[in-house]
Design a protein around this motif. Sequence first.
Motif, PDB file in Angstrom:
ATOM      1  N   SER A   1     -17.161  -9.877   0.969  1.00 11.10           N
ATOM      2  CA  SER A   1     -16.761  -9.021   2.088  1.00 11.10           C
ATOM      3  C   SER A   1     -15.464  -8.282   1.764  1.00 11.10           C
ATOM      4  N   ILE A   2     -15.176  -7.288   2.584  1.00  6.32           N
ATOM      5  CA  ILE A   2     -13.954  -6.504   2.421  1.00  6.32           C
ATOM      6  C   ILE A   2     -12.716  -7.386   2.549  1.00  6.32           C
ATOM      7  N   ALA A   3     -12.769  -8.335   3.478  1.00  5.61           N
ATOM      8  CA  ALA A   3     -11.603  -9.194   3.730  1.00  5.61           C
ATOM      9  C   ALA A   3     -11.161  -9.944   2.475  1.00  5.61           C
ATOM     10  N   GLN A   4     -12.115 -10.233   1.593  1.00  6.88           N
ATOM     11  CA  GLN A   4     -11.794 -10.999   0.388  1.00  6.88           C
ATOM     12  C   GLN A   4     -11.167 -10.153  -0.720  1.00  6.88           C
ATOM     13  N   LEU A   5     -10.947  -8.876  -0.450  1.00  6.47           N
ATOM     14  CA  LEU A   5     -10.276  -8.004  -1.420  1.00  6.47           C
ATOM     15  C   LEU A   5      -8.758  -8.082  -1.294  1.00  6.47           C
ATOM     16  N   LYS A   6      -8.267  -8.864  -0.352  1.00  8.66           N
ATOM     17  CA  LYS A   6      -6.819  -9.008  -0.158  1.00  8.66           C
ATOM     18  C   LYS A   6      -6.145  -9.446  -1.454  1.00  8.66           C
ATOM     19  N   ASP A   7      -5.109  -8.692  -1.851  1.00 12.43           N
ATOM     20  CA  ASP A   7      -4.321  -8.956  -3.062  1.00 12.43           C
ATOM     21  C   ASP A   7      -5.130  -8.816  -4.363  1.00 12.43           C
ATOM     22  N   LYS A   8      -6.297  -8.152  -4.287  1.00 12.43           N
ATOM     23  CA  LYS A   8      -7.128  -7.932  -5.479  1.00 12.43           C
ATOM     24  C   LYS A   8      -6.905  -6.518  -6.014  1.00 12.43           C
ATOM     25  N   SER A   9      -7.396  -6.276  -7.216  1.00 13.46           N
ATOM     26  CA  SER A   9      -7.370  -4.933  -7.803  1.00 13.46           C
ATOM     27  C   SER A   9      -8.727  -4.274  -7.573  1.00 13.46           C
ATOM     28  N   VAL A  10      -8.707  -3.084  -7.008  1.00 10.02           N
ATOM     29  CA  VAL A  10      -9.942  -2.371  -6.685  1.00 10.02           C
ATOM     30  C   VAL A  10      -9.998  -1.075  -7.499  1.00 10.02           C
ATOM     31  N   ALA A  11     -11.064  -0.905  -8.256  1.00  7.32           N
ATOM     32  CA  ALA A  11     -11.222   0.287  -9.100  1.00  7.32           C
ATOM     33  C   ALA A  11     -11.945   1.387  -8.339  1.00  7.32           C
TER      34      ALA A  11
END
Length: 288
Positions: A140-150
């Motif tokens: 989910s989108i919520a799990q992108l917290k503090d991640k790197s998104v290309a």
Amino acid sequence: MKKTMLVQALVLAAASLAFGAHADTLKKIKDSGSVTMGVRESSGAMSYTLGDGKYAGFHFDVCSRVLGDIQKSLGMAKLDIKYQPVTSQNRIPLVQNGTVDIECGSTTNNATRQKDVSFAVTTFVTEVRIAVKANSGITSIAQLKDKSVATTTGTTSVQLLRKHERANGIDFKEVFGKDHADSFLLLESGRADAFVMDDYILAGLIARSKNPAGFKITGEPLSLEPIAIMIRKDDPAFKKAVDDSIIGMMKSGELEKILAKHGLQPGADTKAAWAHPNDKPAEEYAKK
């Protein structure tokens, strides 16, 4: 460096204004005996390179058919089609300044872009989704917290992610690829935890990767995107010629055959766009 970039920008703007004031692409094609098609090197099934200056894809085939119809309507015995690779970053300026006559990649028709260019009737409607490694645990989108998104430079995908209601309070780092293949490499190599893009582009890149089972498309759709062929603004005669050809393919069933040739099927939104041909921007789809 800044001065050089400014000079280049001014030259580009002047060329754009000069051509835009007298845009008559049909006359340009007839007089020169040639036309320049903007193509992409890694835009999934829409447009991609085969190497050695050859290209393929749904929009590549559609544009080839459109230009064939235009050649007949102009009574030309021969038409020289030149191919100009474009990127997400330079595709609009190259259409504006006359370098490219018709852009046959994977461009979303939106209100901001309509201020600078025109679009033919929508040929495909896609969803923007997230690709991750299959073992990432991200669903989910919520799990992108503090991640790197290309994402790919010049696209709107990360902007869509930031605006999504479920991204409220989610902080992530953006990393940019110069094209879609480069962005996927960021995910593949672990330099990014996710790659946000049109679902068919993600699916194509995953299918052609070394380990397709190692990736998945996940999370909530971020938006519906009407994909269309891009042409210069304020050239109604050329737009009509392009639209008439595409609408003819919609009615004959040829458009669906070309789409199937490239491994895609029309979803409900694409079928609706074919049943009622239009050049509505993405903002109209968001109102659904």
